[in-house]
Scaffold this motif. Structure first.
Motif, mmCIF file in Angstrom:
data_model
loop_
_atom_site.group_PDB
_atom_site.id
_atom_site.type_symbol
_atom_site.label_atom_id
_atom_site.label_comp_id
_atom_site.label_asym_id
_atom_site.label_seq_id
_atom_site.Cartn_x
_atom_site.Cartn_y
_atom_site.Cartn_z
ATOM 1 N N TYR A 71 0.805 -1.207 0.000
ATOM 2 C CA TYR A 71 0.000 0.000 0.000
ATOM 3 C C TYR A 71 0.844 1.265 0.000
ATOM 4 N N ARG A 72 2.144 1.134 0.242
ATOM 5 C CA ARG A 72 3.027 2.300 0.203
ATOM 6 C C ARG A 72 4.419 1.854 -0.209
ATOM 7 N N THR A 73 5.054 2.667 -1.014
ATOM 8 C CA THR A 73 6.448 2.419 -1.395
ATOM 9 C C THR A 73 7.263 3.649 -1.054
ATOM 10 N N GLY A 74 8.418 3.420 -0.484
ATOM 11 C CA GLY A 74 9.272 4.533 -0.114
ATOM 12 C C GLY A 74 10.696 4.322 -0.583
ATOM 13 N N VAL A 85 -0.005 -4.712 3.782
ATOM 14 C CA VAL A 85 -1.114 -4.891 4.710
ATOM 15 C C VAL A 85 -0.828 -6.099 5.591
ATOM 16 N N HIS A 86 -0.928 -5.909 6.908
ATOM 17 C CA HIS A 86 -0.755 -7.003 7.870
ATOM 18 C C HIS A 86 0.549 -7.761 7.664
ATOM 19 N N GLY A 87 1.634 -7.031 7.461
ATOM 20 C CA GLY A 87 2.915 -7.690 7.285
ATOM 21 C C GLY A 87 4.070 -6.760 7.541
ATOM 22 N N PRO A 88 5.292 -7.283 7.437
ATOM 23 C CA PRO A 88 6.475 -6.461 7.690
ATOM 24 C C PRO A 88 6.781 -5.566 6.504
ATOM 25 N N ASN A 89 7.667 -4.587 6.709
ATOM 26 C CA ASN A 89 8.195 -3.833 5.587
ATOM 27 C C ASN A 89 9.238 -4.674 4.873
ATOM 28 N N TYR A 90 9.283 -4.545 3.572
ATOM 29 C CA TYR A 90 10.283 -5.241 2.773
ATOM 30 C C TYR A 90 11.231 -4.216 2.173
ATOM 31 N N PHE A 91 12.484 -4.621 2.014
ATOM 32 C CA PHE A 91 13.490 -3.739 1.431
ATOM 33 C C PHE A 91 14.281 -4.475 0.365
#
Length: 114
Positions: A32-35, A98-104
């Motif tokens: 839902y978001r990319t940074g 959603v309902h999970g960790p951030n990925y890099f």
């Protein structure tokens, strides 16, 4: 899970431009978001810009020089202009799901020479 691959880093002179790309694969529907983040050795990773639902956010040092664009579930870009030596860092793409960790991703090196 989500996999992120960055590209587009390199060496540029002060005042130059670079465009970074981040391509997502895997469970992209959950994003839902990319940074775009960056980290200088010895410091913490910091958020530079993000895009979510059409809304963009920039840290003050990037405002007016960097532009984030693209599709959270596909490829997200970071256009960087008027680069300064203090922009030198490893740039990472990060995805919030959603309902999970951030990925890099693995990161891409940006070096701005003075």
């Amino acid at each position: 899970q989500v996999q992120l691959v960055e590209s587009g880093g390199g060496l540029v002179q002060t005042g130059g431009s670079l465009t970074l790309s981040c391509t997502a694969s895997g469970s992209v529907d959950s994003i839902y978001r990319t940074g775009w983040y960056r980290r200088v050795p010895g410091t913490q990773r910091e958020l530079v810009a993000s895009i979510a639902g059409g809304s963009e956010w920039y840290r003050p040092s990037a405002e007016g020089r960097f532009t984030i664009s693209g599709d959270n579930k596909g490829t997200v870009y970071l256009q960087m202009k008027s680069l300064k030596p203090e922009d030198t860092a490893v740039y990472y793409c990060g995805a919030s799901v959603v309902h999970g960790p951030n990925y890099f991703g693995e990161g891409t090196q940006v070096t701005v020479s003075s």
